[in-house]
Design a protein around this motif. Structure first.
Motif, PDB file in Angstrom:
ATOM      1  N   PRO A  17       0.838  -1.200   0.000  1.00 19.45           N
ATOM      2  CA  PRO A  17       0.000   0.000   0.000  1.00 19.45           C
ATOM      3  C   PRO A  17       0.876   1.255   0.000  1.00 19.45           C
ATOM      4  O   PRO A  17       1.952   1.277   0.606  1.00 19.45           O
ATOM      5  CB  PRO A  17      -0.784  -0.120   1.309  1.00 19.45           C
ATOM      6  N   GLY A  18       0.422   2.284  -0.706  1.00 18.84           N
ATOM      7  CA  GLY A  18       1.170   3.536  -0.771  1.00 18.84           C
ATOM      8  C   GLY A  18       0.870   4.293  -2.051  1.00 18.84           C
ATOM      9  O   GLY A  18      -0.016   3.918  -2.826  1.00 18.84           O
ATOM     10  N   GLN A  19       1.621   5.347  -2.269  1.00 16.28           N
ATOM     11  CA  GLN A  19       1.452   6.162  -3.462  1.00 16.28           C
ATOM     12  C   GLN A  19       2.588   5.882  -4.441  1.00 16.28           C
ATOM     13  O   GLN A  19       3.745   5.773  -4.042  1.00 16.28           O
ATOM     14  CB  GLN A  19       1.411   7.640  -3.095  1.00 16.28           C
ATOM     15  N   TYR A  20       2.227   5.771  -5.716  1.00 11.87           N
ATOM     16  CA  TYR A  20       3.178   5.422  -6.758  1.00 11.87           C
ATOM     17  C   TYR A  20       2.896   6.236  -8.016  1.00 11.87           C
ATOM     18  O   TYR A  20       1.792   6.752  -8.205  1.00 11.87           O
ATOM     19  CB  TYR A  20       3.049   3.933  -7.136  1.00 11.87           C
ATOM     20  N   THR A  21       3.902   6.283  -8.879  1.00 13.04           N
ATOM     21  CA  THR A  21       3.709   6.803 -10.224  1.00 13.04           C
ATOM     22  C   THR A  21       3.634   5.599 -11.146  1.00 13.04           C
ATOM     23  O   THR A  21       4.430   4.667 -11.025  1.00 13.04           O
ATOM     24  CB  THR A  21       4.880   7.721 -10.645  1.00 13.04           C
ATOM     25  N   ALA A  22       2.660   5.627 -12.045  1.00 13.96           N
ATOM     26  CA  ALA A  22       2.461   4.505 -12.963  1.00 13.96           C
ATOM     27  C   ALA A  22       2.360   5.041 -14.389  1.00 13.96           C
ATOM     28  O   ALA A  22       2.198   6.246 -14.612  1.00 13.96           O
ATOM     29  CB  ALA A  22       1.194   3.739 -12.593  1.00 13.96           C
ATOM     30  N   ARG A  23       2.467   4.123 -15.322  1.00 13.76           N
ATOM     31  CA  ARG A  23       2.341   4.447 -16.739  1.00 13.76           C
ATOM     32  C   ARG A  23       1.236   3.572 -17.322  1.00 13.76           C
ATOM     33  O   ARG A  23       1.190   2.372 -17.050  1.00 13.76           O
ATOM     34  CB  ARG A  23       3.664   4.175 -17.450  1.00 13.76           C
ATOM     35  N   VAL A  24       0.355   4.168 -18.119  1.00 17.34           N
ATOM     36  CA  VAL A  24      -0.709   3.407 -18.767  1.00 17.34           C
ATOM     37  C   VAL A  24      -0.062   2.494 -19.800  1.00 17.34           C
ATOM     38  O   VAL A  24       0.598   2.960 -20.730  1.00 17.34           O
ATOM     39  CB  VAL A  24      -1.755   4.328 -19.432  1.00 17.34           C
ATOM     40  N   LYS A  25      -0.222   1.206 -19.604  1.00 11.42           N
ATOM     41  CA  LYS A  25       0.423   0.207 -20.463  1.00 11.42           C
ATOM     42  C   LYS A  25      -0.523  -0.290 -21.558  1.00 11.42           C
ATOM     43  O   LYS A  25      -0.124  -0.458 -22.706  1.00 11.42           O
ATOM     44  CB  LYS A  25       0.893  -0.955 -19.591  1.00 11.42           C
ATOM     45  N   SER A  26      -1.783  -0.540 -21.205  1.00 15.80           N
ATOM     46  CA  SER A  26      -2.756  -1.053 -22.170  1.00 15.80           C
ATOM     47  C   SER A  26      -4.154  -0.873 -21.593  1.00 15.80           C
ATOM     48  O   SER A  26      -4.321  -0.421 -20.468  1.00 15.80           O
ATOM     49  CB  SER A  26      -2.494  -2.533 -22.476  1.00 15.80           C
ATOM     50  N   TYR A  27      -5.128  -1.241 -22.393  1.00 17.94           N
ATOM     51  CA  TYR A  27      -6.515  -1.174 -21.939  1.00 17.94           C
ATOM     52  C   TYR A  27      -7.341  -2.187 -22.728  1.00 17.94           C
ATOM     53  O   TYR A  27      -6.924  -2.661 -23.790  1.00 17.94           O
ATOM     54  CB  TYR A  27      -7.106   0.236 -22.121  1.00 17.94           C
ATOM     55  N   GLU A  28      -8.506  -2.499 -22.204  1.00 14.81           N
ATOM     56  CA  GLU A  28      -9.474  -3.297 -22.947  1.00 14.81           C
ATOM     57  C   GLU A  28     -10.870  -2.829 -22.557  1.00 14.81           C
ATOM     58  O   GLU A  28     -11.109  -2.460 -21.409  1.00 14.81           O
ATOM     59  CB  GLU A  28      -9.294  -4.797 -22.710  1.00 14.81           C
ATOM     60  N   THR A  29     -11.757  -2.802 -23.530  1.00 14.55           N
ATOM     61  CA  THR A  29     -13.140  -2.420 -23.249  1.00 14.55           C
ATOM     62  C   THR A  29     -13.930  -3.693 -22.960  1.00 14.55           C
ATOM     63  O   THR A  29     -13.708  -4.729 -23.585  1.00 14.55           O
ATOM     64  CB  THR A  29     -13.761  -1.647 -24.429  1.00 14.55           C
ATOM     65  N   LYS A  30     -14.836  -3.577 -22.005  1.00 13.16           N
ATOM     66  CA  LYS A  30     -15.629  -4.724 -21.574  1.00 13.16           C
ATOM     67  C   LYS A  30     -17.055  -4.284 -21.301  1.00 13.16           C
ATOM     68  O   LYS A  30     -17.356  -3.096 -21.298  1.00 13.16           O
ATOM     69  CB  LYS A  30     -15.020  -5.337 -20.317  1.00 13.16           C
ATOM     70  N   VAL A  31     -17.914  -5.260 -21.009  1.00 17.42           N
ATOM     71  CA  VAL A  31     -19.306  -4.997 -20.639  1.00 17.42           C
ATOM     72  C   VAL A  31     -19.562  -5.723 -19.319  1.00 17.42           C
ATOM     73  O   VAL A  31     -19.253  -6.910 -19.182  1.00 17.42           O
ATOM     74  CB  VAL A  31     -20.277  -5.491 -21.742  1.00 17.42           C
ATOM     75  N   GLU A  44       1.465   0.062 -15.415  1.00 18.21           N
ATOM     76  CA  GLU A  44       2.760  -0.458 -14.963  1.00 18.21           C
ATOM     77  C   GLU A  44       3.313   0.524 -13.944  1.00 18.21           C
ATOM     78  O   GLU A  44       3.438   1.721 -14.231  1.00 18.21           O
ATOM     79  CB  GLU A  44       3.724  -0.600 -16.131  1.00 18.21           C
ATOM     80  N   VAL A  45       3.609   0.035 -12.759  1.00 16.23           N
ATOM     81  CA  VAL A  45       4.099   0.887 -11.682  1.00 16.23           C
ATOM     82  C   VAL A  45       5.592   1.121 -11.907  1.00 16.23           C
ATOM     83  O   VAL A  45       6.381   0.177 -12.014  1.00 16.23           O
ATOM     84  CB  VAL A  45       3.835   0.242 -10.299  1.00 16.23           C
ATOM     85  N   ILE A  46       5.962   2.391 -12.012  1.00 15.94           N
ATOM     86  CA  ILE A  46       7.341   2.764 -12.311  1.00 15.94           C
ATOM     87  C   ILE A  46       8.240   2.435 -11.120  1.00 15.94           C
ATOM     88  O   ILE A  46       7.876   2.648  -9.965  1.00 15.94           O
ATOM     89  CB  ILE A  46       7.407   4.262 -12.682  1.00 15.94           C
ATOM     90  N   ASP A  47       9.403   1.904 -11.415  1.00 13.11           N
ATOM     91  CA  ASP A  47      10.423   1.540 -10.414  1.00 13.11           C
ATOM     92  C   ASP A  47       9.958   0.478  -9.430  1.00 13.11           C
ATOM     93  O   ASP A  47      10.370   0.447  -8.284  1.00 13.11           O
ATOM     94  CB  ASP A  47      10.912   2.781  -9.651  1.00 13.11           C
ATOM     95  N   GLN A  48       9.076  -0.416  -9.874  1.00 17.72           N
ATOM     96  CA  GLN A  48       8.619  -1.517  -9.012  1.00 17.72           C
ATOM     97  C   GLN A  48       8.764  -2.858  -9.729  1.00 17.72           C
ATOM     98  O   GLN A  48       7.878  -3.705  -9.664  1.00 17.72           O
ATOM     99  CB  GLN A  48       7.166  -1.287  -8.580  1.00 17.72           C
ATOM    100  N   ASP A  49       9.858  -3.036 -10.448  1.00 15.98           N
ATOM    101  CA  ASP A  49      10.200  -4.306 -11.099  1.00 15.98           C
ATOM    102  C   ASP A  49       9.072  -4.872 -11.968  1.00 15.98           C
ATOM    103  O   ASP A  49       8.776  -6.063 -11.927  1.00 15.98           O
ATOM    104  CB  ASP A  49      10.625  -5.355 -10.063  1.00 15.98           C
ATOM    105  N   GLY A  50       8.425  -4.006 -12.737  1.00 12.56           N
ATOM    106  CA  GLY A  50       7.400  -4.475 -13.668  1.00 12.56           C
ATOM    107  C   GLY A  50       6.046  -4.768 -13.053  1.00 12.56           C
ATOM    108  O   GLY A  50       5.179  -5.334 -13.708  1.00 12.56           O
ATOM    109  N   ALA A  51       5.843  -4.377 -11.796  1.00 13.22           N
ATOM    110  CA  ALA A  51       4.540  -4.610 -11.147  1.00 13.22           C
ATOM    111  C   ALA A  51       3.451  -3.877 -11.917  1.00 13.22           C
ATOM    112  O   ALA A  51       3.651  -2.760 -12.405  1.00 13.22           O
ATOM    113  CB  ALA A  51       4.572  -4.123  -9.704  1.00 13.22           C
ATOM    114  N   THR A  52       2.292  -4.506 -12.049  1.00 12.72           N
ATOM    115  CA  THR A  52       1.162  -3.888 -12.718  1.00 12.72           C
ATOM    116  C   THR A  52      -0.075  -3.942 -11.830  1.00 12.72           C
ATOM    117  O   THR A  52      -0.187  -4.813 -10.962  1.00 12.72           O
ATOM    118  CB  THR A  52       0.834  -4.587 -14.062  1.00 12.72           C
TER     119      THR A  52
END
Length: 140
Positions: A17-31, A44-52
Protein backbone atom coordinates in the motif's frame (compact mmCIF):
# COMPACT_ATOMS: atom_id res chain seq x y z
CA UNK A 1 16.76 -38.03 -8.62
CA UNK A 2 18.96 -34.96 -8.27
CA UNK A 3 18.00 -32.24 -5.77
CA UNK A 4 17.12 -28.87 -7.30
CA UNK A 5 17.35 -25.42 -5.75
CA UNK A 6 14.82 -22.83 -6.95
CA UNK A 7 15.98 -19.22 -7.30
CA UNK A 8 13.47 -17.01 -5.44
CA UNK A 9 15.42 -13.77 -5.98
CA UNK A 10 12.92 -12.56 -8.61
CA UNK A 11 9.79 -14.00 -7.02
CA UNK A 12 6.65 -11.89 -7.49
CA UNK A 13 5.92 -9.73 -4.47
CA UNK A 14 2.59 -7.94 -4.10
CA UNK A 15 2.65 -4.17 -4.34
CA UNK A 16 2.66 -2.61 -0.88
CA UNK A 17 0.00 0.00 0.00
CA UNK A 18 1.17 3.54 -0.77
CA UNK A 19 1.45 6.16 -3.46
CA UNK A 20 3.18 5.42 -6.76
CA UNK A 21 3.71 6.80 -10.22
CA UNK A 22 2.46 4.51 -12.96
CA UNK A 23 2.34 4.45 -16.74
CA UNK A 24 -0.71 3.41 -18.77
CA UNK A 25 0.42 0.21 -20.46
CA UNK A 26 -2.76 -1.05 -22.17
CA UNK A 27 -6.52 -1.17 -21.94
CA UNK A 28 -9.47 -3.30 -22.95
CA UNK A 29 -13.14 -2.42 -23.25
CA UNK A 30 -15.63 -4.72 -21.57
CA UNK A 31 -19.31 -5.00 -20.64
CA UNK A 32 -20.39 -5.56 -17.03
CA UNK A 33 -23.03 -8.01 -15.85
CA UNK A 34 -25.42 -5.03 -15.81
CA UNK A 35 -24.63 -4.51 -19.52
CA UNK A 36 -22.70 -1.28 -18.83
CA UNK A 37 -19.54 -0.56 -20.82
CA UNK A 38 -16.24 0.00 -19.02
CA UNK A 39 -12.52 0.17 -19.68
CA UNK A 40 -10.01 -1.92 -17.75
CA UNK A 41 -6.68 -0.05 -17.83
CA UNK A 42 -3.44 -1.90 -17.10
CA UNK A 43 -0.93 0.35 -15.34
CA UNK A 44 2.76 -0.46 -14.96
CA UNK A 45 4.10 0.89 -11.68
CA UNK A 46 7.34 2.76 -12.31
CA UNK A 47 10.42 1.54 -10.41
CA UNK A 48 8.62 -1.52 -9.01
CA UNK A 49 10.20 -4.31 -11.10
CA UNK A 50 7.40 -4.48 -13.67
CA UNK A 51 4.54 -4.61 -11.15
CA UNK A 52 1.16 -3.89 -12.72
CA UNK A 53 -2.27 -2.98 -11.38
CA UNK A 54 -5.62 -2.69 -13.11
CA UNK A 55 -8.04 0.24 -12.90
CA UNK A 56 -11.62 -0.08 -14.03
CA UNK A 57 -13.44 3.03 -15.30
CA UNK A 58 -17.12 2.93 -16.25
CA UNK A 59 -18.24 4.54 -19.50
CA UNK A 60 -21.88 4.68 -18.40
CA UNK A 61 -23.99 4.18 -15.33
CA UNK A 62 -23.41 5.49 -11.82
CA UNK A 63 -19.61 5.20 -11.93
CA UNK A 64 -19.08 7.03 -15.22
CA UNK A 65 -17.56 10.07 -13.47
CA UNK A 66 -14.46 7.98 -12.74
CA UNK A 67 -13.40 8.03 -16.40
CA UNK A 68 -13.35 11.84 -16.42
CA UNK A 69 -11.15 11.94 -13.34
CA UNK A 70 -8.84 9.19 -14.63
CA UNK A 71 -8.28 10.85 -18.02
CA UNK A 72 -7.79 14.31 -16.49
CA UNK A 73 -5.22 12.84 -14.11
CA UNK A 74 -3.41 11.31 -17.10
CA UNK A 75 -3.04 14.49 -19.14
CA UNK A 76 -4.40 17.40 -17.12
CA UNK A 77 -6.56 18.53 -20.04
CA UNK A 78 -9.52 16.15 -20.46
CA UNK A 79 -12.77 17.97 -19.78
CA UNK A 80 -15.39 15.48 -20.93
CA UNK A 81 -16.61 14.36 -24.32
CA UNK A 82 -15.30 11.80 -26.83
CA UNK A 83 -11.74 10.51 -26.42
CA UNK A 84 -9.41 7.98 -28.02
CA UNK A 85 -8.06 5.58 -25.36
CA UNK A 86 -5.01 4.87 -27.54
CA UNK A 87 -3.75 8.43 -26.96
CA UNK A 88 -3.43 7.68 -23.24
CA UNK A 89 -1.05 4.74 -23.66
CA UNK A 90 2.27 5.79 -22.12
CA UNK A 91 0.69 8.52 -19.95
CA UNK A 92 1.95 8.89 -16.40
CA UNK A 93 -0.52 8.97 -13.54
CA UNK A 94 -0.29 8.96 -9.77
CA UNK A 95 -2.03 6.10 -7.96
CA UNK A 96 -2.83 5.37 -4.35
CA UNK A 97 -2.75 1.63 -3.71
CA UNK A 98 -4.51 -0.12 -0.83
CA UNK A 99 -4.63 -3.75 0.19
CA UNK A 100 -7.98 -5.35 -0.66
CA UNK A 101 -9.38 -8.84 -0.40
CA UNK A 102 -11.00 -10.64 -3.32
CA UNK A 103 -12.25 -14.24 -3.04
CA UNK A 104 -10.28 -14.69 0.17
CA UNK A 105 -6.98 -13.48 -1.35
CA UNK A 106 -5.20 -10.21 -0.64
CA UNK A 107 -4.40 -8.03 -3.63
CA UNK A 108 -3.28 -4.52 -4.48
CA UNK A 109 -6.13 -2.24 -5.51
CA UNK A 110 -6.04 1.34 -6.79
CA UNK A 111 -8.10 3.47 -4.41
CA UNK A 112 -7.68 6.74 -6.31
CA UNK A 113 -5.66 8.43 -9.04
CA UNK A 114 -4.08 11.86 -9.14
CA UNK A 115 -1.96 14.00 -11.45
CA UNK A 116 1.77 13.46 -11.18
CA UNK A 117 3.72 16.57 -10.22
CA UNK A 118 5.76 17.24 -13.36
CA UNK A 119 8.49 19.00 -11.38
CA UNK A 120 9.01 15.84 -9.33
CA UNK A 121 9.46 13.70 -12.42
CA UNK A 122 13.03 13.56 -13.66
CA UNK A 123 13.08 14.76 -17.28
CA UNK A 124 9.30 14.27 -17.35
CA UNK A 125 8.57 16.32 -20.45
CA UNK A 126 11.43 14.73 -22.36
CA UNK A 127 10.34 11.23 -21.33
CA UNK A 128 6.77 11.88 -22.41
CA UNK A 129 7.92 13.40 -25.69
CA UNK A 130 10.05 10.34 -26.46
CA UNK A 131 7.30 7.92 -25.44
CA UNK A 132 4.36 9.64 -27.17
CA UNK A 133 5.53 12.30 -29.65
CA UNK A 134 2.05 12.31 -31.26
CA UNK A 135 0.64 13.95 -28.11
CA UNK A 136 2.70 17.15 -28.50
CA UNK A 137 2.50 19.92 -31.08
CA UNK A 138 4.93 22.74 -31.68
CA UNK A 139 3.54 26.20 -32.22
CA UNK A 140 0.11 27.49 -31.33
Amino acid sequence: MAMMQPDFSQEFKPLEPGQYTARVKSYETKVSQKQERYIRWKLEVIDQDGATVDVMTMLEGRGAGMIKSFLKNCDGAYDGGPFDPDTYIGSRIGIEVIEAEFNGKKKAEVKKTYMVDASAEKDSALCCLRERPDRFRLGG
